[in-house]
Structures are given as C-alpha cells and as structure tokens.
Write an enzyme that holds these catalytic residues in place. Sequence first.
Site, PDB file in Angstrom:
ATOM      1  N   GLY A   1      12.783  -2.227   2.554  1.00  0.00           N
ATOM      2  CA  GLY A   1      12.033  -2.551   1.297  1.00  0.00           C
ATOM      3  C   GLY A   1      12.585  -1.809   0.196  1.00  0.00           C
ATOM      4  O   GLY A   1      13.385  -2.391  -0.580  1.00  0.00           O
TER       5      GLY A   1
ATOM      6  N   PRO B   1       8.282  11.604  -3.784  1.00  0.00           N
ATOM      7  CA  PRO B   1       7.779  12.729  -2.648  1.00  0.00           C
ATOM      8  C   PRO B   1       6.351  12.470  -2.286  1.00  0.00           C
ATOM      9  O   PRO B   1       5.894  12.630  -1.265  1.00  0.00           O
ATOM     10  CB  PRO B   1       8.203  14.234  -3.237  1.00  0.00           C
ATOM     11  CG  PRO B   1       9.217  13.854  -4.354  1.00  0.00           C
ATOM     12  CD  PRO B   1       8.981  12.437  -4.945  1.00  0.00           C
TER      13      PRO B   1
ATOM     14  N   GLU C   1       8.905   3.223   8.876  1.00  0.00           N
ATOM     15  CA  GLU C   1       8.599   3.408  10.343  1.00  0.00           C
ATOM     16  C   GLU C   1       8.759   4.594  10.834  1.00  0.00           C
ATOM     17  O   GLU C   1       8.044   4.989  11.882  1.00  0.00           O
ATOM     18  CB  GLU C   1       9.306   2.236  11.057  1.00  0.00           C
ATOM     19  CG  GLU C   1      10.029   1.112  10.134  1.00  0.00           C
ATOM     20  CD  GLU C   1       9.391   0.023  10.454  1.00  0.00           C
ATOM     21  OE1 GLU C   1       9.021  -0.540  11.612  1.00  0.00           O
ATOM     22  OE2 GLU C   1       9.499  -0.955   9.494  1.00  0.00           O
TER      23      GLU C   1
ATOM     24  N   ILE D   1      14.627  10.730  -1.160  1.00  0.00           N
ATOM     25  CA  ILE D   1      13.522  10.335  -1.026  1.00  0.00           C
ATOM     26  C   ILE D   1      12.790   9.963  -2.670  1.00  0.00           C
ATOM     27  O   ILE D   1      13.048  10.995  -3.382  1.00  0.00           O
ATOM     28  CB  ILE D   1      12.359  11.545  -0.680  1.00  0.00           C
ATOM     29  CG1 ILE D   1      12.628  11.850   0.609  1.00  0.00           C
ATOM     30  CG2 ILE D   1      11.084  11.353  -0.797  1.00  0.00           C
ATOM     31  CD1 ILE D   1      12.570  10.766   1.800  1.00  0.00           C
TER      32      ILE D   1
ATOM     33  N   LYS E   1      17.216   5.758   2.285  1.00  0.00           N
ATOM     34  CA  LYS E   1      17.074   4.999   3.575  1.00  0.00           C
ATOM     35  C   LYS E   1      15.742   4.214   4.034  1.00  0.00           C
ATOM     36  O   LYS E   1      15.970   3.437   4.884  1.00  0.00           O
ATOM     37  CB  LYS E   1      17.336   6.275   4.704  1.00  0.00           C
ATOM     38  CG  LYS E   1      18.707   6.896   4.546  1.00  0.00           C
ATOM     39  CD  LYS E   1      18.933   8.022   5.841  1.00  0.00           C
ATOM     40  CE  LYS E   1      20.377   8.149   6.196  1.00  0.00           C
ATOM     41  NZ  LYS E   1      20.390   9.137   7.264  1.00  0.00           N
ATOM     42  N   GLY E   2      14.585   4.706   3.611  1.00  0.00           N
ATOM     43  CA  GLY E   2      13.651   3.965   4.273  1.00  0.00           C
ATOM     44  C   GLY E   2      12.816   4.852   4.969  1.00  0.00           C
ATOM     45  O   GLY E   2      13.349   5.650   6.039  1.00  0.00           O
TER      46      GLY E   2
ATOM     47  N   GLN F   1       3.303   8.426   3.413  1.00  0.00           N
ATOM     48  CA  GLN F   1       3.777   7.292   4.369  1.00  0.00           C
ATOM     49  C   GLN F   1       4.090   8.028   5.639  1.00  0.00           C
ATOM     50  O   GLN F   1       3.742   7.566   6.760  1.00  0.00           O
ATOM     51  CB  GLN F   1       4.698   6.629   3.731  1.00  0.00           C
ATOM     52  CG  GLN F   1       4.760   5.162   4.259  1.00  0.00           C
ATOM     53  CD  GLN F   1       5.915   4.215   3.525  1.00  0.00           C
ATOM     54  OE1 GLN F   1       6.419   4.796   2.519  1.00  0.00           O
ATOM     55  NE2 GLN F   1       6.177   3.018   4.105  1.00  0.00           N
TER      56      GLN F   1
ATOM     57  N   GLY G   1       0.788  -1.168  -0.026  1.00  0.00           N
ATOM     58  CA  GLY G   1       0.061  -0.032   0.053  1.00  0.00           C
ATOM     59  C   GLY G   1       0.867   1.173  -0.189  1.00  0.00           C
ATOM     60  O   GLY G   1       0.458   2.438  -0.296  1.00  0.00           O
ATOM     61  N   THR G   2       2.083   1.184  -0.030  1.00  0.00           N
ATOM     62  CA  THR G   2       3.105   2.098   0.222  1.00  0.00           C
ATOM     63  C   THR G   2       3.429   2.859  -0.990  1.00  0.00           C
ATOM     64  O   THR G   2       4.072   3.960  -1.071  1.00  0.00           O
ATOM     65  CB  THR G   2       4.361   1.644   0.759  1.00  0.00           C
ATOM     66  OG1 THR G   2       4.962   0.663   0.010  1.00  0.00           O
ATOM     67  CG2 THR G   2       3.850   1.279   2.277  1.00  0.00           C
TER      68      THR G   2
END
Lengths: 330, 725
Positions: free
Chosen positions: B514, B598, B670, B595, B666-667, B604, B472-473
């Site tokens: 991911g 964007p 979270e 990023i 970087k991800g 997210q 979903g990201t």
Amino acid sequence: MREFGYLRAPDVSGALALHGADDGTRFLAGGTNLVDLMKAGVERPERLVDLAELPLDRIEETAGGGLRIGATVSNSDLAAHPEVRRRYPALTQAVLAGASGQLRNMATVGGNLLQRTRCAYFTDLARPCNKRTPGSGCAALRGEHRNHAILGASEHCVAVHPSDMGVALTAFDAVVAYETLDGPGEVPLADFYLPVGDTPHAETALPAGALITAVTLPPAPVAARSRYRKVRERASYAFAIGSLAAALDVRDGRVHDVRLAFGAVASRPWRARAAERALTGGPATAEAYAAAADAELAAAEPLPDNGYKVTLMRNLVVAVLTELAEEAGR
Amino acid sequence: MTTATRGTAAPGAVGTGHTRIEGRDKVTGAARYAGEIPFGDLAHGWLVLSTVARGRVVAVETGPVLGMPGVLAVLHHGNAPRVETQYVGSLGPPDPVVGLFQHDRVPYAGWPVALVVAETSEQAREAAEALQVRYETEPHDVGFHPEHAAAYTPESVMGQPNEAVKGDLEAELAASAVVVDERYGTPEEHHNTMEPHAATARWDGGRLEVVDSNQGSRWVAEELAHLFSLDLASVRVRSEHVGGAFGCKGVRPHQVGAAMAATVLDRPVRVVLTRRQMFSVVGYRSPTTQRVRLGADPDGRLRALGHEAHGVTSKLFEFVEPSAGFGRSMYAADAHHSVTRLVPLDVPTPTWMRAPGEAPGSFALECALDELAEKCGVDPIALRERNEPAVGPVSGLPFGSRNLLACYREGARRFSWADRDPRPGTRRDGRWLVGTGMAASTFFVGAAPTTAAVTAEPDGTFTVRITAADVGTGARTALTQIAADALEVTPDRVRVRIADSDFGQAWLAGGSMGTRSWGWAVLLAARELRERLALGGAVPEEGLTARSDTSDVLAALAQKERHSYGAQFAEVAVDVTTGEVRVRRMLGIFAAGRIVNPLTARSQLVGGMTWGLSMALHEEAVRDAASGAHVGADLAGYHFAAHADVPRIEADWVEDTDDEDPVGIKGIGEIGIVGAAAAIANAVWHATGVRHRTLPIRPDRVLDAAGAPGTPGAGAAADGGPDRA
C-alpha cells in the site's frame, strides 16, 4: 427483535410473586450469562424479573467466624471484601481469576452459581445438545471435547461447569439459602448440582421459582491458608481447563486438615473428598499429595481428547499443596 | 498532529513520528464507520447461512417470515437478481461466495442461503433466525490430511510458479552429513477484525453507491461492476474508516446482498456481518501441514532445502496459502525444492491473511533451522549467517537492499544473545522453565500501478486524492507526510482524501504494497505539481491539479529480488506441570526500507509480532467432523492473545537504504508476524527440551509431551500435523 417482558422486583417477596414459578420467567441479576444466552437464542424467556433493587448485596459475619454473602453481591465486591480475603483467600483468588473487571462488576454470587456451561455445542442451535434440547443427543461426546468432563459425566452430557467462584465455595462447604413462595430453604453447595445421569438439562436442586438469597460460608480455620490456581489456554479472559481450590493445615509434618475442590473437570465444582480422606492424618509430602490425587482421579473417565486433565489435576494438587505447606513452614 | 518540522523551506515530515490525523476522531467516536453512517429510509439485511455442510436447498419457507413485523423481503436462490460471476478481476476470479443466491447448491456449512430485509436490524435478525430452510443433505468431507486422495499440485500462485526446483534435492540430502526431516502443522486461523464487515448500498441517479468497510474501494467497485454488469463509472464505493482488514475485506457477500436488496426494494439497504458469520463468509487462513527436509554439512552449510506444504481449499475454488515459498529467497543451498499442494474439502475458501504463505511457512522452516543448528552444534544465528545468499538462491537475480545480517547483529546485541547457553531445559525460575529463541523474517516488496491527483488550492493548501485505504495502519497520515515533503510544505497544509473509488485506479491495502504503491503515485503527482507551481502565476480558483500514474515507472523497474527482512527474538517461560506457556519478552529488528512514520510503523510491527504470539500459543479454529461446521465460532471459543499474554514487545529497525530504488519505501504490513511464532516455538524448545511442531502450543500439548518419561530432556517431540481437521 424477540420481545420479552421486563419487571423490576422491589424486594424478595415481590420477586417471588412476579416470578410465580412460571416456566417462561427468569430472574435477571448481572445478566452476564443470561443476556448472552438470550442473544444466542438458547434462552428465550417471556419475562425477566430484575433483581437489581433487592437488598441482598451485603456480606455479613456469622457467629463463630463464618460469612453470609448476599446473592446479589457483585463478584468485584466479594473479591475485595477484607474478611473474604482474610478468612477465605482462595475465594478472592478464584473470583479474580474469572472473567474481566467489567464483567465482575456486573456478575453476582447467585448468578455465578446458576451460570450455564460454555460447551460450544450448548450455544449452537444448529447442533444437538441434551442440556439445551433434551433427547437431541450430545455432539461433544464424539466431537470437540478437549475441555470437557473427566469426572461424573454421562453418555448424555460431558459438559463442565464454568465457575471459578463455585470451586472455592465448594471447598469451604458453602450452603445456598433460597426463598420460594412456600417459604425458605437451604441446600449445601455439595448437593446443589444434580448428577448428570440422563437429565443433564436439570441442573440444580432449587425448587421451581426459587430465588437464591445468600450463600453461607461456615467457619473454616483451614481456609485462611488457601489457594486457587487456575490453568487456562491464555493468561486471562478464558475459562479454566483445570483449576484447584486448596486449603491445608499441617501440624508436625502431618496433615491436620485439608480441603480440595477441582474446577473444569465435571458438571459441577468437584469436591475431592477421596483425596482429602487419603491425606488427612497422613504425612504432608509430595508423594502423599500425588497418591491422594490419584485416589480422587481413579474415578476419572477421560474422553479421547481430554486425558491431559488427569495429569493436570494431579500435578496441580501436588504443586499447590507443596506451596501451601512450604509457606506455612516459613 | 505533531510535526517535527516547521516552515515551508524545511521538509522532513517523512521519518518523524506523527500521530494519526484522524486519531482524535476515532477515539472520541466522531469517526463514523460503515455500519453507523446514517441514511434516510434505510432498510437492514440479515444473512442466513446454511447449517449443513453439503447438499442443496429444497425449500426456503418465506411465507411465515414475510408476515413478521417490519419484514420487507427475503432474497434466496429462487428470487434473487442474477449476478455475473464468470469474470477475472484484477486479482483473479471471484470467490464463488459472492455469487450470492445463484443456485440451490450448498457447498459448505455457513454458505449464504438467504437475506432477510426489514425496517430495522432487530426485525431482520429475528426473522432471519425464524426462517426455516429445508435441505437435502449429502455426505461431507472436512478432514484435512496430507495423504488425502484428492490432494493435488496447483500450477501457480497469483501468477507465479508454485513449484521451485534447483539442483537435485534427493542427491544433496543423501550427501549431507546432517539431515533434519520433520513435519510441522498450523491450524485454521481467522482474521477477526475489530470492525465486522458492513456495507450500505443505494441507487442514486443510476449509480450504485456503496458505503463499505474494505481495503480497496476501487477494487471493490470493479468487482461489483463485474458482478452486476455495470460500467465501472456507474459504481461508487467509499470506505472512509476501516477497523482492521488483514486480507478479509474485499468483495464479500455483505456488499452483494446489500446491492441486491437495494435493487429489489429501491431504497438504501445495509448488511452487517456478525462475528459468527465472519467465520464462514470472509475467508480465513488455511490449515497447513509442512514437511521440511534440510541437509547440511557438519558446519551447517546447507546442501538441501526441501519444503513441501499442504493446505486446504474449497471444492469450489482454488486458493493457495503458499507456505512452501518462504525459503526460496532466504537461504543459499545447492538444491532447493519447494511446493504447496492442496486438499479440496467441503469448507469455505481460504483467503489472504496477514503474510499469506510466509506466516505458516516461516514457522516450519525457521523451526527446522533451529533443529539443524542444534544437530550441528552451531548457534542459530551463525547457522543463518552461514547460509546467507549472494543472489536469489533459486532465481539467481540480484537482491535489492538486503540488510538481514544487520538485523541479526542488532537483535543479538539488544537481546544479549551472546550470553545464551544453548543447552535446553536447564534454566528454572520457580515453577517455570525459561528459554530463548530466534527466527528470521522476510516479506516480498512490491508495488502495483496506482494513480493520484494533487491539487494546489488558492488558499495555499494542497489536496491529495487517491483511492488508498487506511485500514487502521495510519496510511492517511503516512501519505500526508510523503506529500508534504514532495511539495516542500508542512503536513498541516496537506489534506489527503482517500478511499473513494471515484478518485481512480489504485492498489489496495494488501501485500505490504500500500504505502509503496500509493506513496509513489503521490510523489510523482506532487513533484509535477511543484514544478508547475515553480513556473509562477496565481493558482486559479478551481485549483491547479497534477495527476500521476505509476504504470510506466513500475514496468521499467529492473528485475530484482526485493524483500524486507527481520530478526525475531523471544523469551518464554513454560510450566511443564500445567502446560502453561508465557512469553516474557519479544524483540523484532527489521530492515524494511524507509520508515515513513516511526510512531505508527512501530505499532504495526508490534501488532504483527503480537499476532505471531497469538499464532504460536492461542489461535485455532476447530471444525466438528460430524457437522462439518465450526465449533465455538466466536471470540469466546476462538482464542487470541489477551492483554495479559502480551509482554514487553519491542520493534525497531536498522538503516535500510537502496539507492537504486526510486522511493525506498518497502512496506511493513506483514513482516511483523513472519517468524514470530517460530522464535517462540524455538524458545519453548530451549526452555523445555521438547520440540513443538504443531501450533498452537496449547497446555494439553505441552502436558502430553512432558508426560513422556524422562522429560524435560532433548529428543522428545510433539509432532506436526493438526490432530483434528
């Protein structure tokens, strides 16, 4: 799936005939609570009698300035009705404080009064609940009861009635009209819900097979200056942890007329008559409001985890009456 | 999809906003999810969960149920196929809940005891609800508190030491002019993805095929191969669209039950979990109690940072919510001590949930730092700047890019932090007391070995194959952008196929790793393909494929403290007479590497911050002491923020490049939730003068705290620790 019969009633007499005061039959209006309970297995009706086609979806003015609200008027239509908004603004506010737009489009006035408690033990078939299974016990009493009753409960059941609408209707002396196969009847909302006692499963004074046809609001000039305040654990889409319907008429600094009803504190919308008596004729001051709330809440018997409701209701009475008095003074 | 660049010679898809490639399919309903993909001859399974919290199954009365309409089978411990659970998968041994129906023991309420399979889902459900299961019960223990006699200290967490020690904490505390020593509590929290778990399993020519909703199809395939003692080549798992995962969508009882039933019945079987079932069989975030001890000089320089956390695990299996680790890389201090202890109870095993460890850990430590700032009379940002480390405070390793200070500065500027009056309980807006607060965030940056294949097609387009998951990201879209740039073509010429275990080994959608892991593999394969294409010659009919495996490049990576960072700000309004807390605005400024997209990145991050709001004010699963089971395990009983609770939330980022990092990504999965609840709790203190150290900050807690005489005013507190397990 569990099968059940589905019948559509063309009119009130047809609905009563189809129901036939049969134990296994339920009237279906908006279905916003009944269908959920059927999915959870709490309600297992053999037949549903759908009321959607009944001509009970009108709001009519009565002589002297009251309103007669048909039983199948939707929550949305009730809240939007100009005369409801003008004469009983707390009723509009109460309805709009409940559920979501989609649910309010489906939910009806009669169904709202007959909705069941949202006590989580009531809907969990694996747990005891005297309301669902008489004699099985009350899991909430010594379990999770942060949002349970502080007034009028018993050791057999501490559940609260979830309605917002009913709180405002109670404050304004609503009367429930119904039909049975034996003829019509009516009962003041104040007497509509039975005391909990040792029969929490018996919730209303409606005779078996009775169909609510209307709720009548008598004229109440005081209600034109009224407010509903609901406190809940998030900003919307949650049941109240405490709510207040209040109307106030102050003349020359003294309380001429006042209406107070509490929500989410008892098995029924709780008309705060002791508080009303304490206030009527006295000074319209914060101290008097607090003393009146204390008079009502003297009867409170909080459980270990819901004592905050006493504070909450006292604070709500003071805050809302202060607001109403200030607004009237402007 | 919108693209900012056109023409083959001008790559630059990465860094520009792209709507989701599959967005139109999703909003029009054309995208099919695992529970709605049609299969011929499909049967439906419905799980039956134990209603008792401890004991054993004495009897499963299958007879009456087998006679019900459409019922095909009832699987239980007496007749289910055997599965192998004694293995170590890529992320460790399996949660014992996937050892479906292997014995008669009931270790907790909600343990799967049977699967009823029928022709339709409705028939299966009716039969499952009618199935009588008789139990022999034993006393259960679900009461979580740090002084529990069974509390113990795990050796490690995911292969890392659980306890970190630097210097002499007690000595530094004794030498500190200012000490904060407080306990904080967070409740049991649940993932509640919008799409519940669903899987369809069938045997096809000797292969087990599973259509699933998961966050790692290769991972799930490996686990199923272990469980059913199959070659990995004999298992195929696909998961095209996923309606949320957050850590709970790995191998779970639904895939195992579907595969078992497909084996027994030799036809496709689907198992979909209900919302209520999700509360007990897919994992959750452990409740925590956390003692934080900070010792500082009068100016706020830290001498001691102690963080001792307690969490829950099941009696079957060790899962650690590593809450105490948050400060290890964040703050310089002469002495550090941090450790997470566990209390094993008769409850389901917790699992990873968005920012495991960092989410609850940041709440405790970032609130404690706010308390230290108050005691020292230092601005909370200045306090943090004062304790900014030059190297890893415990590890001594150099940092990768660490642009936390830039986050503070940009956040402070945009939030007008400089105008803030630090005194609590002094700003009123009608019935509301208003306050602001901030907190820092961090999440580690990592990558795991991943393979990818990129194919040049004869028609001039490219196909990427990688067992990534788009939960979903927007991962599918991000990978398209990365591939397009590496191939130096526009994104519309790149087709990214994901979530099929046949595509090979790949990391899952987890650990914020991911996009970094997958993007790296895609980059390497795409670059190699471009080099091969540059040699000239026509693309053959079957296409030209380059493959990559990042194992070697990852192994060669220098040891560093690699993290993303952020600064979270919140403004709240509190009515202490009703206990209502409303968040008025939030701002998060992050330093999270490159990023990629964007548009989806902002979503997210805002989603993470919204969850942090929910964590601060709403979320809490409640366990009934008498039954050991949840109370109100549904979305009416388990509250999270409704739209009306979510105010203006802004997320943005600062430049964060790392020249020594080969991908720079970087991800961001979270970090949005990390620190958000602390910023809100700190703002509640600033508004009211009352410290709330137990989440969620419910109206009754605010009322009870305000009920103390003399409040609002500094010094009052609602102390930590869940008041009921």
